[in-house]
Design a protein around this motif. Structure first.
Motif, PDB file in Angstrom:
ATOM      1  N   GLN A 255       0.813  -1.211   0.000  1.00 47.79           N
ATOM      2  CA  GLN A 255       0.000   0.000   0.000  1.00 47.79           C
ATOM      3  C   GLN A 255       0.848   1.264   0.000  1.00 47.79           C
ATOM      4  O   GLN A 255       0.461   2.267  -0.612  1.00 47.79           O
ATOM      5  N   LYS A 256       1.985   1.233   0.672  1.00 45.88           N
ATOM      6  CA  LYS A 256       2.865   2.392   0.729  1.00 45.88           C
ATOM      7  C   LYS A 256       4.247   1.999   0.222  1.00 45.88           C
ATOM      8  O   LYS A 256       5.154   1.710   1.002  1.00 45.88           O
ATOM      9  N   PRO A 257       4.427   1.952  -1.090  1.00 40.43           N
ATOM     10  CA  PRO A 257       5.742   1.566  -1.620  1.00 40.43           C
ATOM     11  C   PRO A 257       6.796   2.617  -1.314  1.00 40.43           C
ATOM     12  O   PRO A 257       6.494   3.801  -1.106  1.00 40.43           O
ATOM     13  N   PHE A 258       8.012   2.166  -1.303  1.00 42.00           N
ATOM     14  CA  PHE A 258       9.127   3.060  -1.004  1.00 42.00           C
ATOM     15  C   PHE A 258       9.365   4.007  -2.165  1.00 42.00           C
ATOM     16  O   PHE A 258       9.392   3.603  -3.335  1.00 42.00           O
ATOM     17  N   LYS A 259       9.555   5.291  -1.866  1.00 34.82           N
ATOM     18  CA  LYS A 259       9.835   6.310  -2.876  1.00 34.82           C
ATOM     19  C   LYS A 259      10.973   7.188  -2.387  1.00 34.82           C
ATOM     20  O   LYS A 259      11.011   7.584  -1.224  1.00 34.82           O
ATOM     21  N   LEU A 260      11.864   7.474  -3.311  1.00 40.33           N
ATOM     22  CA  LEU A 260      12.956   8.389  -2.989  1.00 40.33           C
ATOM     23  C   LEU A 260      12.436   9.816  -2.960  1.00 40.33           C
ATOM     24  O   LEU A 260      11.607  10.210  -3.774  1.00 40.33           O
ATOM     25  N   VAL A 261      12.926  10.589  -2.017  1.00 39.92           N
ATOM     26  CA  VAL A 261      12.466  11.959  -1.805  1.00 39.92           C
ATOM     27  C   VAL A 261      13.609  12.911  -2.111  1.00 39.92           C
ATOM     28  O   VAL A 261      14.755  12.666  -1.711  1.00 39.92           O
ATOM     29  N   ASP A 262      13.282  13.965  -2.818  1.00 40.77           N
ATOM     30  CA  ASP A 262      14.275  14.984  -3.101  1.00 40.77           C
ATOM     31  C   ASP A 262      14.657  15.660  -1.798  1.00 40.77           C
ATOM     32  O   ASP A 262      13.806  16.222  -1.105  1.00 40.77           O
ATOM     33  N   SER A 263      15.943  15.616  -1.465  1.00 44.89           N
ATOM     34  CA  SER A 263      16.386  16.152  -0.177  1.00 44.89           C
ATOM     35  C   SER A 263      16.357  17.666  -0.134  1.00 44.89           C
ATOM     36  O   SER A 263      16.424  18.255   0.932  1.00 44.89           O
ATOM     37  N   ILE A 264      16.256  18.326  -1.295  1.00 40.73           N
ATOM     38  CA  ILE A 264      16.303  19.791  -1.327  1.00 40.73           C
ATOM     39  C   ILE A 264      14.903  20.377  -1.273  1.00 40.73           C
ATOM     40  O   ILE A 264      14.577  21.206  -0.433  1.00 40.73           O
ATOM     41  N   ARG A 265      14.037  19.915  -2.158  1.00 38.55           N
ATOM     42  CA  ARG A 265      12.693  20.478  -2.198  1.00 38.55           C
ATOM     43  C   ARG A 265      11.703  19.706  -1.335  1.00 38.55           C
ATOM     44  O   ARG A 265      10.601  20.166  -1.112  1.00 38.55           O
ATOM     45  N   GLY A 266      12.061  18.512  -0.900  1.00 35.53           N
ATOM     46  CA  GLY A 266      11.201  17.769   0.000  1.00 35.53           C
ATOM     47  C   GLY A 266       9.991  17.135  -0.652  1.00 35.53           C
ATOM     48  O   GLY A 266       9.005  16.858   0.002  1.00 35.53           O
ATOM     49  N   VAL A 267      10.044  16.898  -1.959  1.00 37.85           N
ATOM     50  CA  VAL A 267       8.931  16.265  -2.668  1.00 37.85           C
ATOM     51  C   VAL A 267       9.444  14.995  -3.313  1.00 37.85           C
ATOM     52  O   VAL A 267      10.639  14.837  -3.577  1.00 37.85           O
ATOM     53  N   SER A 268       8.521  14.098  -3.601  1.00 38.65           N
ATOM     54  CA  SER A 268       8.896  12.831  -4.201  1.00 38.65           C
ATOM     55  C   SER A 268       9.298  13.033  -5.655  1.00 38.65           C
ATOM     56  O   SER A 268       8.765  13.890  -6.355  1.00 38.65           O
ATOM     57  N   LYS A 269      10.245  12.240  -6.091  1.00 39.48           N
ATOM     58  CA  LYS A 269      10.648  12.272  -7.480  1.00 39.48           C
ATOM     59  C   LYS A 269       9.567  11.624  -8.336  1.00 39.48           C
ATOM     60  O   LYS A 269       9.197  10.473  -8.116  1.00 39.48           O
ATOM     61  N   GLN A 270       9.062  12.350  -9.295  1.00 41.90           N
ATOM     62  CA  GLN A 270       8.033  11.812 -10.163  1.00 41.90           C
ATOM     63  C   GLN A 270       8.675  10.957 -11.245  1.00 41.90           C
ATOM     64  O   GLN A 270       9.647  11.363 -11.878  1.00 41.90           O
ATOM     65  N   GLU A 271       8.120   9.782 -11.410  1.00 44.06           N
ATOM     66  CA  GLU A 271       8.630   8.887 -12.429  1.00 44.06           C
ATOM     67  C   GLU A 271       8.179   9.372 -13.809  1.00 44.06           C
ATOM     68  O   GLU A 271       7.094   9.925 -13.973  1.00 44.06           O
ATOM     69  N   ALA A 272       9.033   9.156 -14.800  1.00 48.89           N
ATOM     70  CA  ALA A 272       8.685   9.536 -16.161  1.00 48.89           C
ATOM     71  C   ALA A 272       7.557   8.649 -16.672  1.00 48.89           C
ATOM     72  O   ALA A 272       7.574   7.429 -16.477  1.00 48.89           O
ATOM     73  N   PRO A 273       6.536   9.244 -17.301  1.00 51.65           N
ATOM     74  CA  PRO A 273       5.425   8.427 -17.813  1.00 51.65           C
ATOM     75  C   PRO A 273       5.901   7.483 -18.906  1.00 51.65           C
ATOM     76  O   PRO A 273       6.759   7.842 -19.727  1.00 51.65           O
ATOM     77  N   LYS A 274       5.364   6.281 -18.896  1.00 52.83           N
ATOM     78  CA  LYS A 274       5.748   5.264 -19.871  1.00 52.83           C
ATOM     79  C   LYS A 274       4.847   5.360 -21.099  1.00 52.83           C
ATOM     80  O   LYS A 274       3.632   5.517 -20.982  1.00 52.83           O
ATOM     81  N   THR A 275       5.458   5.239 -22.264  1.00 54.97           N
ATOM     82  CA  THR A 275       4.748   5.329 -23.535  1.00 54.97           C
ATOM     83  C   THR A 275       4.566   3.935 -24.106  1.00 54.97           C
ATOM     84  O   THR A 275       5.539   3.163 -24.226  1.00 54.97           O
ATOM     85  N   THR A 276       3.319   3.602 -24.469  1.00 51.46           N
ATOM     86  CA  THR A 276       2.992   2.319 -25.076  1.00 51.46           C
ATOM     87  C   THR A 276       2.773   2.534 -26.573  1.00 51.46           C
ATOM     88  O   THR A 276       1.911   3.341 -26.973  1.00 51.46           O
ATOM     89  N   ILE A 277       3.528   1.836 -27.382  1.00 57.13           N
ATOM     90  CA  ILE A 277       3.418   1.967 -28.836  1.00 57.13           C
ATOM     91  C   ILE A 277       2.161   1.224 -29.305  1.00 57.13           C
ATOM     92  O   ILE A 277       1.984   0.025 -29.023  1.00 57.13           O
ATOM     93  N   ILE A 278       1.306   1.940 -30.046  1.00 55.92           N
ATOM     94  CA  ILE A 278       0.070   1.339 -30.557  1.00 55.92           C
ATOM     95  C   ILE A 278       0.270   0.870 -31.992  1.00 55.92           C
ATOM     96  O   ILE A 278      -0.051  -0.280 -32.344  1.00 55.92           O
ATOM     97  N   SER A 279       0.786   1.738 -32.833  1.00 56.30           N
ATOM     98  CA  SER A 279       0.972   1.388 -34.245  1.00 56.30           C
ATOM     99  C   SER A 279       2.038   2.277 -34.854  1.00 56.30           C
ATOM    100  O   SER A 279       2.413   3.302 -34.280  1.00 56.30           O
ATOM    101  N   LYS A 280       2.508   1.851 -36.047  1.00 59.99           N
ATOM    102  CA  LYS A 280       3.457   2.628 -36.831  1.00 59.99           C
ATOM    103  C   LYS A 280       2.928   2.738 -38.254  1.00 59.99           C
ATOM    104  O   LYS A 280       2.707   1.728 -38.923  1.00 59.99           O
ATOM    105  N   ASN A 281       2.719   3.949 -38.726  1.00 57.75           N
ATOM    106  CA  ASN A 281       2.167   4.206 -40.054  1.00 57.75           C
ATOM    107  C   ASN A 281       3.035   5.261 -40.717  1.00 57.75           C
ATOM    108  O   ASN A 281       3.005   6.436 -40.341  1.00 57.75           O
TER     109      ASN A 281
END
Length: 316
Positions: A255-281
């Motif tokens: 329920q509460k996975p471990f997340k690294l916290v930015d030591s300077i701003r005090g907020v969690s590092k946001q993970e980059a959104p993953k892109t799913t390839i649908i098609s190539k035209n």
């Protein structure tokens, strides 16, 4: 002047007389020879160890007395206490091997950092290479290499893994801001503390520490053929079973996975959104534009790249 020898006082008197009375060359020469003769006699007898001051040098009487006092102090031997003498003797005999660090391991006095407690035999710490490896594995795939999985892999506790990840994350941030890591100092400390390998097999820690509140001892009479399980023991001790406590810890980690916290701003590092390839035209390619369509209901975005690739980006 009172602390000078008769020969030195004669020389100073000669100089003063010569300065005010003209025509005293012959008398000055005779006085100089006699004064020098007296000075040589005193030096041969060992009463004083002063040097002759030439008559034409501009040296004051106070400077001469200070020089004589320094010479006397240097000639007097320093008396060391008994323990200090024993310490210097130990440094020249048995303690000579501790003057320089050992290149193969620790160099403790009595094979322990605490000589008065020979039973204390500490385990060498984890190497900096292993800590970097833990941080790299977690950053590459934090879903696979969770603190629990890393703890199982390296035989260390979950709390220790989380501490290593936080410290390494802070170190990378400081290096990115311009700080210089003292890698040579770290390598030197590892040598002094006996870190011989990149992975030390002697480190074995439990994943979690479950410390219940221990009260007064309780006794339960049980027949030899009666079955007495862990659940029965927990019921007698009025505690929760160990398996239930472990299951609760696993559920809390999910329920509460471990997340690294930015030591300077005090907020969690946001993970980059993953892109799913649908098609190539290739026919839909556009060398100038890149299109994006956002679906607010499903919080996803369709992106048509310049080469005609269609992908879906799921926002967290």
């Amino acid at each position: 002047m009172a602390s000078l020898s008769p020969a030195t006082r004669a020389l100073w008197s000669l100089r003063a007389t010569k300065a005010f009375l003209p025509g005293t060359a012959s008398t000055s020469t005779r006085l100089l020879h006699s004064s020098h003769f007296l000075y040589k006699e005193e030096k041969s007898e060992g009463d004083v160890t002063e040097e002759t001051v030439p008559a034409d040098e501009g040296v004051s009487a106070s400077d001469a007395s200070e020089e004589a006092a320094k010479t006397t102090e240097a000639a007097t031997p320093t008396k060391l206490p008994y323990r200090r003498k024993k310490f210097h003797m130990w440094l020249q005999t048995e303690g000579a091997r501790y003057a320089t660090p050992s290149a193969t391991g620790t160099n403790y006095v009595g094979r322990s950092p605490f000589p008065m407690n020979p039973l204390f035999k500490p385990t060498p710490p984890m190497s900096n290479f292993a800590k970097d490896e833990i941080y790299r594995m977690h950053m590459e795939d934090n879903r696979k290499w969770t603190p629990r999985q890393l703890g199982i892999e390296y035989n260390i506790s979950i709390k220790r893994v989380e501490a290593i990840l936080r410290l390494k994350h802070m170190e990378k941030e400081m290096i990115a801001e311009g700080f210089v890591a003292q890698d040579h100092f770290t390598a030197g400390m590892e040598q002094l503390m006996g870190v011989r390998s990149k992975r030390h097999a002697g480190i074995k820690e439990p994943l979690t520490d479950i410390l219940p509140n221990v009260g007064s001892p309780k006794f339960e009479a049980v027949d030899e053929d009666q079955e007495f399980t862990a659940e029965d023991a927990a019921r007698v001790l009025k505690r929760r079973p160990l398996a239930e406590i472990k299951a609760q810890q696993l559920e809390e980690e999910r329920q509460k996975p471990f997340k690294l916290v930015d030591s300077i701003r005090g907020v969690s590092k946001q993970e980059a959104p993953k892109t799913t390839i649908i098609s190539k035209n290739a026919s839909a390619a556009s060398p100038r534009f890149k299109f994006a369509i956002t679906d607010t209901s499903s919080k996803s975005t369709l992106i048509r790249d310049k080469d005609g690739t269609l992908g879906r980006v799921q926002q967290s």
